[in-house]
Design a protein around this motif. Structure first.
Motif, PDB file in Angstrom:
ATOM      1  N   ASN A 220       0.812  -1.216   0.000  1.00 48.45           N
ATOM      2  CA  ASN A 220       0.000   0.000   0.000  1.00 48.45           C
ATOM      3  C   ASN A 220       0.850   1.272   0.000  1.00 48.45           C
ATOM      4  O   ASN A 220       0.316   2.357   0.245  1.00 48.45           O
ATOM      5  CB  ASN A 220      -0.904   0.018   1.237  1.00 48.45           C
ATOM      6  N   ALA A 221       2.131   1.152  -0.260  1.00 47.56           N
ATOM      7  CA  ALA A 221       3.027   2.301  -0.141  1.00 47.56           C
ATOM      8  C   ALA A 221       2.651   3.400  -1.124  1.00 47.56           C
ATOM      9  O   ALA A 221       2.259   3.147  -2.258  1.00 47.56           O
ATOM     10  CB  ALA A 221       4.468   1.867  -0.380  1.00 47.56           C
ATOM     11  N   THR A 222       2.760   4.635  -0.649  1.00 48.46           N
ATOM     12  CA  THR A 222       2.600   5.794  -1.523  1.00 48.46           C
ATOM     13  C   THR A 222       3.990   6.293  -1.930  1.00 48.46           C
ATOM     14  O   THR A 222       5.007   5.801  -1.454  1.00 48.46           O
ATOM     15  CB  THR A 222       1.826   6.912  -0.817  1.00 48.46           C
ATOM     16  N   ALA A 223       4.025   7.299  -2.810  1.00 41.93           N
ATOM     17  CA  ALA A 223       5.302   7.749  -3.356  1.00 41.93           C
ATOM     18  C   ALA A 223       6.253   8.226  -2.260  1.00 41.93           C
ATOM     19  O   ALA A 223       7.457   7.959  -2.309  1.00 41.93           O
ATOM     20  CB  ALA A 223       5.056   8.864  -4.379  1.00 41.93           C
ATOM     21  N   GLN A 224       5.726   8.935  -1.264  1.00 47.91           N
ATOM     22  CA  GLN A 224       6.599   9.474  -0.219  1.00 47.91           C
ATOM     23  C   GLN A 224       7.230   8.373   0.631  1.00 47.91           C
ATOM     24  O   GLN A 224       8.361   8.504   1.094  1.00 47.91           O
ATOM     25  CB  GLN A 224       5.811  10.433   0.671  1.00 47.91           C
ATOM     26  N   LEU A 225       6.512   7.275   0.838  1.00 44.61           N
ATOM     27  CA  LEU A 225       7.021   6.215   1.699  1.00 44.61           C
ATOM     28  C   LEU A 225       8.120   5.397   1.034  1.00 44.61           C
ATOM     29  O   LEU A 225       8.809   4.626   1.714  1.00 44.61           O
ATOM     30  CB  LEU A 225       5.878   5.288   2.125  1.00 44.61           C
ATOM     31  N   THR A 226       8.298   5.540  -0.278  1.00 51.30           N
ATOM     32  CA  THR A 226       9.384   4.807  -0.942  1.00 51.30           C
ATOM     33  C   THR A 226      10.754   5.335  -0.524  1.00 51.30           C
ATOM     34  O   THR A 226      11.766   4.684  -0.808  1.00 51.30           O
ATOM     35  CB  THR A 226       9.244   4.916  -2.472  1.00 51.30           C
ATOM     36  N   LEU A 227      10.798   6.486   0.123  1.00 49.10           N
ATOM     37  CA  LEU A 227      12.079   7.009   0.599  1.00 49.10           C
ATOM     38  C   LEU A 227      12.718   6.080   1.624  1.00 49.10           C
ATOM     39  O   LEU A 227      13.949   6.083   1.796  1.00 49.10           O
ATOM     40  CB  LEU A 227      11.894   8.406   1.213  1.00 49.10           C
ATOM     41  N   TYR A 228      11.896   5.280   2.304  1.00 48.13           N
ATOM     42  CA  TYR A 228      12.434   4.333   3.276  1.00 48.13           C
ATOM     43  C   TYR A 228      13.255   3.230   2.600  1.00 48.13           C
ATOM     44  O   TYR A 228      14.031   2.548   3.270  1.00 48.13           O
ATOM     45  CB  TYR A 228      11.294   3.686   4.075  1.00 48.13           C
ATOM     46  N   ASN A 229      13.077   3.019   1.302  1.00 58.11           N
ATOM     47  CA  ASN A 229      13.795   1.949   0.615  1.00 58.11           C
ATOM     48  C   ASN A 229      15.300   2.164   0.606  1.00 58.11           C
ATOM     49  O   ASN A 229      16.073   1.205   0.532  1.00 58.11           O
ATOM     50  CB  ASN A 229      13.312   1.833  -0.840  1.00 58.11           C
ATOM     51  N   PHE A 230      15.713   3.427   0.656  1.00 60.70           N
ATOM     52  CA  PHE A 230      17.120   3.741   0.425  1.00 60.70           C
ATOM     53  C   PHE A 230      17.796   4.399   1.623  1.00 60.70           C
ATOM     54  O   PHE A 230      18.889   4.926   1.502  1.00 60.70           O
ATOM     55  CB  PHE A 230      17.248   4.658  -0.802  1.00 60.70           C
ATOM     56  N   GLN A 231      17.143   4.357   2.774  1.00 65.55           N
ATOM     57  CA  GLN A 231      17.754   4.926   3.967  1.00 65.55           C
ATOM     58  C   GLN A 231      17.319   4.125   5.185  1.00 65.55           C
ATOM     59  O   GLN A 231      16.131   3.995   5.473  1.00 65.55           O
ATOM     60  CB  GLN A 231      17.372   6.398   4.142  1.00 65.55           C
ATOM     61  N   THR A 232      18.293   3.573   5.891  1.00 65.89           N
ATOM     62  CA  THR A 232      18.052   2.828   7.116  1.00 65.89           C
ATOM     63  C   THR A 232      19.007   3.334   8.182  1.00 65.89           C
ATOM     64  O   THR A 232      19.817   4.236   7.948  1.00 65.89           O
ATOM     65  CB  THR A 232      18.269   1.314   6.899  1.00 65.89           C
ATOM     66  N   GLN A 233      18.946   2.728   9.370  1.00 63.14           N
ATOM     67  CA  GLN A 233      19.836   3.139  10.446  1.00 63.14           C
ATOM     68  C   GLN A 233      21.294   2.795  10.155  1.00 63.14           C
ATOM     69  O   GLN A 233      22.206   3.477  10.616  1.00 63.14           O
ATOM     70  CB  GLN A 233      19.408   2.482  11.756  1.00 63.14           C
ATOM     71  N   SER A 234      21.522   1.736   9.381  1.00 65.26           N
ATOM     72  CA  SER A 234      22.893   1.286   9.136  1.00 65.26           C
ATOM     73  C   SER A 234      23.416   1.635   7.749  1.00 65.26           C
ATOM     74  O   SER A 234      24.622   1.610   7.520  1.00 65.26           O
ATOM     75  CB  SER A 234      22.980  -0.244   9.325  1.00 65.26           C
ATOM     76  N   LEU A 235      22.532   1.954   6.795  1.00 68.69           N
ATOM     77  CA  LEU A 235      22.975   2.180   5.418  1.00 68.69           C
ATOM     78  C   LEU A 235      22.098   3.234   4.775  1.00 68.69           C
ATOM     79  O   LEU A 235      20.876   3.207   4.897  1.00 68.69           O
ATOM     80  CB  LEU A 235      22.897   0.878   4.611  1.00 68.69           C
ATOM     81  N   SER A 236      22.740   4.158   4.056  1.00 63.25           N
ATOM     82  CA  SER A 236      22.026   5.191   3.311  1.00 63.25           C
ATOM     83  C   SER A 236      22.603   5.257   1.902  1.00 63.25           C
ATOM     84  O   SER A 236      23.784   5.576   1.728  1.00 63.25           O
ATOM     85  CB  SER A 236      22.147   6.553   4.003  1.00 63.25           C
ATOM     86  N   GLN A 237      21.782   4.935   0.925  1.00 67.08           N
ATOM     87  CA  GLN A 237      22.189   5.022  -0.474  1.00 67.08           C
ATOM     88  C   GLN A 237      21.749   6.388  -0.995  1.00 67.08           C
ATOM     89  O   GLN A 237      20.683   6.533  -1.587  1.00 67.08           O
ATOM     90  CB  GLN A 237      21.556   3.892  -1.277  1.00 67.08           C
TER      91      GLN A 237
END
Length: 274
Positions: A220-237
């Motif tokens: 159910n992800a919207t466009a804004q929530l896809t930002l979580y795909n590339f940023q976590t606590q341990s890795l940021s692309q």
């Protein structure tokens, strides 16, 4: 006086460049960098262009998740804005044309909708009771409800500029309430309709908190929530993150560029009378 105006114009342009263009340029530059260069977060021209590779990776990431997210955001935006515009136009017309004892109470709740902060937990409880939690229709109702007060105020102010003689002439011609509103009054509301469509579309499309609270889950992800795909606590692309931000920014930016004059006209047409 002309020199003062000229200096004021130059200052306004400089502020606009700093506030809007510089951050946008930073996003574009980071989006076309390689992962190593983007991780430095420097405002410098890339030595190795990787814009196309970043774009392909963002679009194909997690089984084309961003495409599904754009579809969800489009459905959410269109449905929410249609509900807001139609209901707010009818409410604003009735409040302006049919004053009654309940008007102060209704006005109180309209203003409360602008002032009172949304309550997340009770709203989730209500959605669960209705079977609409974690569903797109439930989020559509949330977005439409949160934006309704602002729309009502604009419509009510704009209806005040429409002569009552038009209503009376339509009634004499045999028009009923629904025909009077949708065939006579509603077409005259076009300036404020365009304004609200653009403003609320950008607001709903860019909304991050409400989909996070009321529509969790990758499906159910919207466009804004896809930002979580590339940023976590341990890795940021960062190269992919900024490319995703760039893709999300383009639709609202294009809409604003094409309709910016109509936005100002719709906001100011009802400012004199009300």
């Amino acid at each position: 006086m002309s020199t003062r105006r000229w200096l004021t114009g130059i200052a306004a342009i400089a502020v606009s460049v700093v506030v809007f263009l510089v951050p946008f340029a930073f996003i574009v530059i980071q989006a076309i960098k390689s992962p190593a260069e983007a991780s430095e977060l420097n405002f410098s021209w890339p030595t190795q262009f990787a814009g196309w590779d970043n774009l392909v990776e963002v679009v194909t990431f997690n089984d084309n998740m961003i495409l599904r997210a754009f579809v969800n955001s489009t459905i959410l935006t269109v449905a929410s804005v249609v509900i807001m515009v139609v209901l707010a136009a009818m409410t604003g017309y009735v409040l302006q044309r049919r004053p009654g004892r309940l008007n102060p109470v209704i006005n109180f709740f309209v203003l409360a909708g602008l002032i009172a902060p949304p309550a997340v937990v009770p709203t989730i409880w209500v959605l669960q009771g209705l079977g609409l939690f974690k569903t797109l229709p439930g989020l559509i109702l949330i977005e439409a409800t949160y934006g309704l007060s602002f729309c009502i105020l604009l419509f009510r102010a704009f209806v005040a500029t429409i002569p009552r003689q038009l209503d009376e002439a339509a009634v004499l011609d045999g028009a009923g309430p629904m025909r009077l509103f949708f065939q006579v009054v509603f077409p005259l509301l076009r300036p404020v309709i365009v304004t609200l469509v653009v403003v609320q579309s950008v607001a709903v499309f860019n909304d991050f908190a409400n989909p996070l609270y009321f529509l969790p889950g990758n499906d159910n992800a919207t466009a804004q929530l896809t930002l979580y795909n590339f940023q976590t606590q341990s890795l940021s692309q960062y190269n992919l993150l900024f490319m995703d931000i760039l893709l999300i920014t383009i639709p609202p930016l294009v809409m604003y560029i094409f309709f910016n004059r109509k936005i100002v006209a719709g906001m100011t047409n009802g400012a004199i009378k009300g």
